[in-house]
Design an enzyme around this catalytic site. Structure first.
Site, PDB file in Angstrom:
ATOM      1  CD  GLU A   1      -8.986   4.842  -1.467  1.00  0.00           C
ATOM      2  OE1 GLU A   1      -9.926   4.736  -0.525  1.00  0.00           O
ATOM      3  OE2 GLU A   1      -7.925   5.152  -0.888  1.00  0.00           O
TER       4      GLU A   1
ATOM      5  CG  ASP B   1      -4.523   5.757   1.037  1.00  0.00           C
ATOM      6  OD1 ASP B   1      -5.395   5.031   1.370  1.00  0.00           O
ATOM      7  OD2 ASP B   1      -4.352   6.867   1.795  1.00  0.00           O
TER       8      ASP B   1
ATOM      9  CG  HIS C   1      -9.301  -1.161   4.623  1.00  0.00           C
ATOM     10  ND1 HIS C   1      -9.203  -1.212   3.012  1.00  0.00           N
ATOM     11  CD2 HIS C   1      -8.756   0.001   4.683  1.00  0.00           C
ATOM     12  CE1 HIS C   1      -8.450  -0.027   2.474  1.00  0.00           C
ATOM     13  NE2 HIS C   1      -8.189   0.876   3.563  1.00  0.00           N
ATOM     14  CG  ASP C   2     -11.552   2.463   3.364  1.00  0.00           C
ATOM     15  OD1 ASP C   2     -11.125   2.536   4.695  1.00  0.00           O
ATOM     16  OD2 ASP C   2     -10.756   2.701   2.595  1.00  0.00           O
TER      17      ASP C   2
ATOM     18  CG  ASP D   1      -2.290   0.656   1.062  1.00  0.00           C
ATOM     19  OD1 ASP D   1      -2.264   1.829   0.595  1.00  0.00           O
ATOM     20  OD2 ASP D   1      -3.317  -0.166   1.574  1.00  0.00           O
TER      21      ASP D   1
HETATM   22  C1  GLC Z   1      -8.029   5.541   2.248  1.00  0.00           C
HETATM   23  C2  GLC Z   1      -7.651   4.302   2.978  1.00  0.00           C
HETATM   24  C3  GLC Z   1      -8.445   4.539   4.185  1.00  0.00           C
HETATM   25  C4  GLC Z   1      -7.666   5.728   5.085  1.00  0.00           C
HETATM   26  C5  GLC Z   1      -7.425   7.073   4.198  1.00  0.00           C
HETATM   27  C6  GLC Z   1      -6.399   7.576   4.671  1.00  0.00           C
HETATM   28  O1  GLC Z   1      -9.309   5.821   1.778  1.00  0.00           O
HETATM   29  O2  GLC Z   1      -8.308   3.301   2.299  1.00  0.00           O
HETATM   30  O3  GLC Z   1      -8.354   3.327   5.147  1.00  0.00           O
HETATM   31  O4  GLC Z   1      -8.107   5.922   6.100  1.00  0.00           O
HETATM   32  O5  GLC Z   1      -7.324   6.497   2.767  1.00  0.00           O
HETATM   33  O6  GLC Z   1      -5.363   7.411   4.267  1.00  0.00           O
END
Ligand code: GLC
Ligand code: CA
Length: 548
Positions: free
Chosen positions: A269, A209, A331-332, A101
């Site tokens: 993402e 991310d 995970h979100d 990541d």
């Molecule tokens: C992304 C991640 C999330 C995190 C955020 C800040 O959305 O998937 O889990 O809290 O970024 O890094």
């Protein structure tokens, strides 16, 4: 075979591991890298070919690792640097690819860069972050906050005080995650070194991310208001996200990745519900990110028409040379077993079977989230046990993410094979560990785990499912989604060419024109059965694959 073979990431099936919750080997209640290494055979047995591991780098854990204080080291709670090396090597030994990541929109406020930057305006790293003065140099009066940007996880202004320089810094997740200044060339170079560092260590790529937040409006204009609460927090993010300069960064990182052998992959993402925005980060299909998550499906409920519409929309907006990918859980967001939930346990199981068949037979790289192969549901976490900053801020609204991050249940013993019998895990287990655990499901031929394993095997052995075309015959009419996957004409001649997938999301029987073939897999009829009549009656909640 005509033409070149597809790069590995087009035919792979990814499995996301949230390392805190996978397997704890030293009895501190927190999963760790040796735990992942211990379970690689499990992952390979299931039929997975690539891993995405959520962050395990040095971090104060204000956002459980998405707040990094050293990009080049492993947090002691997860192990040590050598464990990261071993993890890469052990994956490769088994033919598994592994991506890490890459969290480079912000650092932790404990990162030495930020500690330096906040000390004084003259510090060479000051401009590596984003600052605005709190006091007018002319009048000496306190200024208003520069704009209306919000801190997503604290639901306050995204501008935070820095006494040392009498400025505000920008942080849009928690206050402990200051945003870096991508307009500063030295910062950029430092981040690119991080990218090279892990590519040199041998990772097969990155899940990146919040890519679309990297660059902010040069004039720091306020966002227009919106009525959408989740995930937009009542703003249209016109000025704090999706700035055109971000695409330039994507191209630069793409060029770095291409300097390394072995088709390193970049998976973005893109934090947006609008698929066309996600698609835009694939650029022309060969110059920016290889894959970009389409978040829309993560919000979809059990509705055949809406699911089909999202899928078709995604195909429609991708660049011609681009490549789709799909995910139902991460995970979100609440796990899909919970989002698609039925109160009737038999229906619940069939829904998770349908979801799995959909994910694993669509055209596009599938991403599984650990535990979904068990039908793991979100846990209800009582307020006193919440640890996710979002969950704490927004309680009692269901915005927290702890529920989808619970420890993997490996068996029904105390500690569930995740941790020692006497250790309290960092988060409680989801309900029903008794029935929903790896050991039980591996031993039950009718389990969801076996269903996933069968589907993964079928996908692996049929080129049409990996790279073939897709053509829909039902797009949710009467609750049915159906499509045909077909290898390109130049595909291997000895392989059967087409596979039809029928998914009956309704609780009624549904007649469809029969494909006249052989059942490859169904949750309602025998594998190997020949279908010969003109019409086929799908059972309620049937998931069916037919080959011909
Ligand atoms: C992304 C991640 C999330 C995190 C955020 C800040 O959305 O998937 O889990 O809290 O970024 O890094
Ligand atoms: Ca541990």
């Amino acid at each position: 075979m005509g033409g070149e073979t597809a790069p590995w990431w087009k035919t792979a099936v990814f499995y996301q591991i949230y390392p805190r919750s996978f397997r704890d080997t030293n009895g501190d209640g927190v999963g760790d890298l040796p735990g992942i290494i211990e379970k690689l055979d499990y992952i390979a047995d299931l039929g997975i070919s690539a891993l995405w591991v959520s962050p395990f780098f040095r971090s104060p854990m204000d956002d459980f690792g998405y707040d990094i204080s050293d990009y080049r080291d492993v947090d002691p709670s997860f192990g040590c640097f050598a464990d990261a090396r071993t993890l890469i090597a052990e994956c490769h030994k088994r033919g598994l690819k592994i991506v890490f990541d890459l969290v480079i929109n912000h650092t932790s406020d404990q990162h030495p860069w930020f500690i330096d930057a906040r000390r004084s305006k003259d510090n060479p790293r000051h401009d590596w972050y984003i600052w605005k003065p709190r006091t007018s140099p002319r009048t000496g009066k306190r200024l208003r906050k520069p704009n209306n940007w919000v801190c997503q996880f604290e639901f306050k202004s995204a501008w935070w005080d820095n006494e040392e320089t009498d400025e505000w810094y920008l942080a849009t997740f928690t206050r402990h995650q200051p945003e870096v200044n991508w307009r500063n060339p030295e910062l950029r170079a430092a981040m690119y070194d991080v990218v090279r560092f892990w590519l040199t260590e041998g990772v097969d790529g990155f899940r990146m991310d919040v890519v679309n937040w990297y660059v902010k409006d040069a004039y720091f204009r306020s966002n227009p208001l919106s009525l959408n609460a989740n995930p937009d927090i009542f703003q249209r993010h016109v000025y704090d996200r999706n700035q055109p300069e971000t695409h330039e960064i994507c191209r630069e990182i793409r060029a770095i990745a291409e300097d390394y052998p072995g088709d390193r992959v970049l998976i973005g993402e893109i934090f947006s519900r609008e698929p066309s925005i996600a698609a835009s980060y694939q650029g022309n299909g060969d110059d920016e990110l290889h894959l970009a998550f389409n978040m829309e499906l993560l919000y979809r409920k059990w509705n055949a028409k809406k699911l089909a519409a999202s899928i078709k929309k995604w195909y429609g907006v991708l660049p011609e040379r681009g490549w789709p990918n799909f995910t139902l859980s991460n995970h979100d967001q609440p796990r899909h077993a919970t989002r698609f939930q039925s109160k009737n346990p038999a229906t619940q199981k069939k829904r998770t079977q349908i979801a799995a068949m959909l994910l694993l037979t669509l055209k596009g790289t599938p991403f599984l989230y650990y535990g979904e192969e068990l039908g793991l549901q979100n846990a209800k976490i009582p307020r006193a046990e919440l640890v996710d900053p979002t969950g704490i801020t927004f309680w009692p609204l269901p915005m927290g993410r702890d529920g989808e991050r619970t420890p993997m249940p490996w068996n029904a013993d105390p500690g569930a094979g995740f941790t020692d019998a006497k250790t309290k895990p960092w988060l409680r287990f989801s309900a029903d560990v008794e029935n929903t655990n790896v050991r039980r499901e591996q031993n039950d031929e009718t389990s969801l785990w076996r269903w996933y394993q069968a589907l993964l095997g079928i996908r692996r052995s049929h080129q049409s499912l990996q790279t073939g075309t897709i053509e829909f015959s039902f797009e949710g009419q009467r609750g049915v989604i159906a499509y045909r996957r077909q290898s390109a004409p130049e595909g291997e001649a000895e392989c059967p060419k087409a596979i039809d997938c029928y998914l009956n999301l309704s609780n009624k029987s549904r007649a469809v024109p029969s494909p006249k073939g052989t059942v490859l897999l169904s949750n309602s009829r025998e594998t190997g059965m020949k279908l010969e009549s003109k019409t086929l009656v799908l059972a309620p909640h049937e998931a069916l694959l037919v080959i011909f």
